[in-house]
Enzyme design. Structure first.
Site, PDB file in Angstrom:
ATOM      1  CB  CYS A 148      -0.946   0.000   1.200  1.00  0.00           C
ATOM      2  SG  CYS A 148      -2.098  -1.375   1.179  1.00  0.00           S
ATOM      3  CG  HIS A 191      -3.037   3.665   2.384  1.00  0.00           C
ATOM      4  ND1 HIS A 191      -3.600   3.334   1.174  1.00  0.00           N
ATOM      5  CD2 HIS A 191      -3.057   2.527   3.140  1.00  0.00           C
ATOM      6  CE1 HIS A 191      -3.945   2.061   1.189  1.00  0.00           C
ATOM      7  NE2 HIS A 191      -3.623   1.555   2.369  1.00  0.00           N
ATOM      8  CG  ASN A 208      -6.411  -0.637   1.757  1.00  0.00           C
ATOM      9  OD1 ASN A 208      -5.795  -0.239   0.775  1.00  0.00           O
ATOM     10  ND2 ASN A 208      -5.815  -1.077   2.851  1.00  0.00           N
TER      11      ASN A 208
HETATM   12  N1  COA Z   1     -18.042  -8.068  10.743  1.00  0.00           N
HETATM   13  C1  COA Z   1     -18.408  -8.317  11.993  1.00  0.00           C
HETATM   14  N2  COA Z   1     -17.531  -8.602  12.968  1.00  0.00           N
HETATM   15  C2  COA Z   1     -16.236  -8.635  12.632  1.00  0.00           C
HETATM   16  C3  COA Z   1     -15.780  -8.397  11.339  1.00  0.00           C
HETATM   17  C4  COA Z   1     -16.752  -8.116  10.370  1.00  0.00           C
HETATM   18  N3  COA Z   1     -16.431  -7.849   9.092  1.00  0.00           N
HETATM   19  N4  COA Z   1     -14.421  -8.496  11.311  1.00  0.00           N
HETATM   20  C5  COA Z   1     -14.042  -8.798  12.549  1.00  0.00           C
HETATM   21  N5  COA Z   1     -15.128  -8.890  13.364  1.00  0.00           N
HETATM   22  C6  COA Z   1     -15.175  -9.182  14.777  1.00  0.00           C
HETATM   23  C7  COA Z   1     -13.959  -9.905  15.268  1.00  0.00           C
HETATM   24  O1  COA Z   1     -14.086 -11.274  15.023  1.00  0.00           O
HETATM   25  C8  COA Z   1     -13.962  -9.565  16.731  1.00  0.00           C
HETATM   26  O2  COA Z   1     -14.867 -10.416  17.364  1.00  0.00           O
HETATM   27  P1  COA Z   1     -14.527 -11.071  18.789  1.00  0.00           P
HETATM   28  O3  COA Z   1     -14.353  -9.897  19.703  1.00  0.00           O
HETATM   29  O4  COA Z   1     -15.714 -11.902  19.059  1.00  0.00           O
HETATM   30  O5  COA Z   1     -13.256 -11.828  18.571  1.00  0.00           O
HETATM   31  C9  COA Z   1     -14.571  -8.153  16.777  1.00  0.00           C
HETATM   32  O6  COA Z   1     -15.206  -7.969  15.505  1.00  0.00           O
HETATM   33  C10 COA Z   1     -13.584  -7.053  17.013  1.00  0.00           C
HETATM   34  O7  COA Z   1     -12.486  -7.262  16.175  1.00  0.00           O
HETATM   35  P2  COA Z   1     -11.260  -6.325  16.220  1.00  0.00           P
HETATM   36  O8  COA Z   1     -10.215  -6.880  15.309  1.00  0.00           O
HETATM   37  O9  COA Z   1     -10.876  -5.979  17.611  1.00  0.00           O
HETATM   38  O10 COA Z   1     -11.907  -4.981  15.580  1.00  0.00           O
HETATM   39  P3  COA Z   1     -11.203  -3.638  15.304  1.00  0.00           P
HETATM   40  O11 COA Z   1     -11.981  -2.547  15.915  1.00  0.00           O
HETATM   41  O12 COA Z   1      -9.700  -3.680  15.548  1.00  0.00           O
HETATM   42  O13 COA Z   1     -11.394  -3.507  13.721  1.00  0.00           O
HETATM   43  C11 COA Z   1     -10.168  -3.785  11.698  1.00  0.00           C
HETATM   44  C12 COA Z   1     -10.819  -4.481  12.864  1.00  0.00           C
HETATM   45  C13 COA Z   1      -9.567  -4.851  10.785  1.00  0.00           C
HETATM   46  C14 COA Z   1     -11.226  -3.008  10.950  1.00  0.00           C
HETATM   47  C15 COA Z   1      -9.043  -2.819  12.203  1.00  0.00           C
HETATM   48  O14 COA Z   1      -8.225  -3.482  13.112  1.00  0.00           O
HETATM   49  C16 COA Z   1      -8.206  -2.263  11.103  1.00  0.00           C
HETATM   50  O15 COA Z   1      -8.681  -1.497  10.272  1.00  0.00           O
HETATM   51  N6  COA Z   1      -6.902  -2.572  11.102  1.00  0.00           N
HETATM   52  C17 COA Z   1      -6.008  -2.096  10.065  1.00  0.00           C
HETATM   53  C18 COA Z   1      -6.196  -2.900   8.818  1.00  0.00           C
HETATM   54  C19 COA Z   1      -5.570  -2.259   7.626  1.00  0.00           C
HETATM   55  O16 COA Z   1      -5.705  -1.082   7.407  1.00  0.00           O
HETATM   56  N7  COA Z   1      -4.874  -3.056   6.812  1.00  0.00           N
HETATM   57  C20 COA Z   1      -4.271  -2.611   5.614  1.00  0.00           C
HETATM   58  C21 COA Z   1      -3.123  -1.723   5.867  1.00  0.00           C
HETATM   59  S1  COA Z   1      -2.458  -1.120   4.392  1.00  0.00           S
END
Ligand code: COA
Length: 331
Positions: A114, A253, A283
């Site tokens: 990215c 980004h 993204n």
């Molecule tokens: N729908 C519903 N629930 C979901 C889900 C979805 N699409 N994806 C994950 N969950 C659940 C998880 O399983 C977790 O459940 P649990 O508590 O029972 O285990 C819960 O939601 C919380 O997950 P968590 O990972 O703590 O959520 P978060 O607030 O950190 O959000 C992301 C997750 C992935 C959105 C966030 O961490 C993120 O954006 N990270 C950066 C990713 C990124 O930008 N990557 C590319 C970089 S270039």
């Protein structure tokens, strides 16, 4: 006087098909409400099977060349920043070079996930300085090909697209006035595709284990992203001897609106100066910054003299920033 390097023209391309949060609700255990509140994303574009990276990259490149008033045969170099090339080789940049009929251009791919477009800008900038007068930098990813659409933690985040910029000499004081790129390979395992390379070639077992899909430690990547956006922005602003308050447009980004807001709050940048389109594209990996820039340009929002701060981050882990003073085109 001509001595600095700037963006002469921009372009973008996305596939026709839109995948909405409602569509994803029918595919995995998720909800529009969860995706919207956790990421800010409402829809993303997904390429049909016959569309590859070079197809989107070519469309974006044509637009960027037209906007710059540069002919393809005037190009000296084409850099395609992508982690989803058409095939392992030849480089996607070579395939695009052929379609553009840019016979005089060298061409290679650049893999910085990215952060690819910012890496491409930095390499392109130094190549223009070295004498390659017209450099086309394309950020393109058909990242959907690496996504497991039964994994709700990743499939809601990504979309396909391409963006392109033609670089060339501009008047002194304009263009890319400060920049940096960086990497921390110790974080490689936080965001990766285990199979499909020389470590773990594609085979029946890797398909069965879904090892050719994106694996991500979401919360670790989130923390890295917020930290690196702030640190890298501050370093580049310091290099330029400029304060954040002078920045007209902050174009990070587009991965997650919460990452953008958290970083902007720490940098003390007001919301009106932050460009956000992750709601419409998700993204798009290496394409996200040039797509955002192209939209700003098309909307007439980039004025001569504006300071635009671009910040990328991604797998590697990698990051990069460029502070651009808009304008200074040599007619
Ligand atoms: N729908 C519903 N629930 C979901 C889900 C979805 N699409 N994806 C994950 N969950 C659940 C998880 O399983 C977790 O459940 P649990 O508590 O029972 O285990 C819960 O939601 C919380 O997950 P968590 O990972 O703590 O959520 P978060 O607030 O950190 O959000 C992301 C997750 C992935 C959105 C966030 O961490 C993120 O954006 N990270 C950066 C990713 C990124 O930008 N990557 C590319 C970089 S270039």
């Amino acid at each position: 006087m001509i001595s600095d390097v700037g963006i002469l023209g921009l372009g973008k391309a996305v596939p026709n098909r839109i995948l909405t949060n409602a569509d994803l609700e029918a595919m995995v255990d998720t909800s529009d409400e969860w995706i919207t509140t956790r990421t800010g994303i409402k829809q993303r574009y997904i390429a049909d099977p016959e569309i590859a990276a070079s197809d989107l990259g070519y469309e974006a490149a044509l637009q960027a060349l037209a906007a710059a008033g540069v002919k393809a045969d005037e190009l000296d170099l084409i850099i395609a920043a992508t982690t989803t090339p058409d095939m392992p080789f030849p480089a996607t940049a070579c395939i695009i070079q052929d379609r553009l009929k840019a016979k005089g251009a060298a061409a290679f791919d650049l893999a910085a996930a990215c952060s690819g477009f910012i890496y491409g800008l930095e390499v392109g900038r130094t190549m223009v300085k070295a004498g390659y007068q017209r450099v086309l930098v394309i950020g393109v990813d058909v990242i959907s090909r690496l996504i497991d659409y039964s994994d709700r933690s990743t499939c809601v985040l990504f979309g396909d697209g391409a963006g392109a910029a033609v670089l060339g000499p501009v008047e002194t004081g304009y263009g890319i006035i400060a920049s940096e790129i960086g990497a921390d390979g110790s974080g490689a395992g936080l965001l990766h595709v285990p199979a499909g390379g020389s470590r773990m070639p594609a085979q029946l077992e890797t398909i069965e284990n879904k090892s050719h899909y994106v694996k991500m430690s979401g919360s670790e990547v989130f923390k890295f992203a917020v930290r690196v956006i702030c640190d890298s922005s501050n370093r580049v602003l310091e290099k330029a001897g400029t304060a954040c308050s002078e920045v007209s447009w902050f174009v990070p980004h587009q991965a997650n609106v919460r990452i953008i807001k958290a970083a902007a709050d720490r940098l003390n940048i007001d919301r009106e100066r932050i460009y956000v389109n992750v709601d419409r594209y998700g993204n798009t990996s290496a394409a996200s910054i040039p797509i955002a820039l192209t939209e700003l340009d098309e909307a007439g929002q980039l004025k001569s003299g504006d300071l635009v701060l671009l910040v990328g981050f991604g797998a590697g882990l990698t990051w990069g920033s460029a502070l651009v003073r808009w304008g200074g085109m040599i007619l």
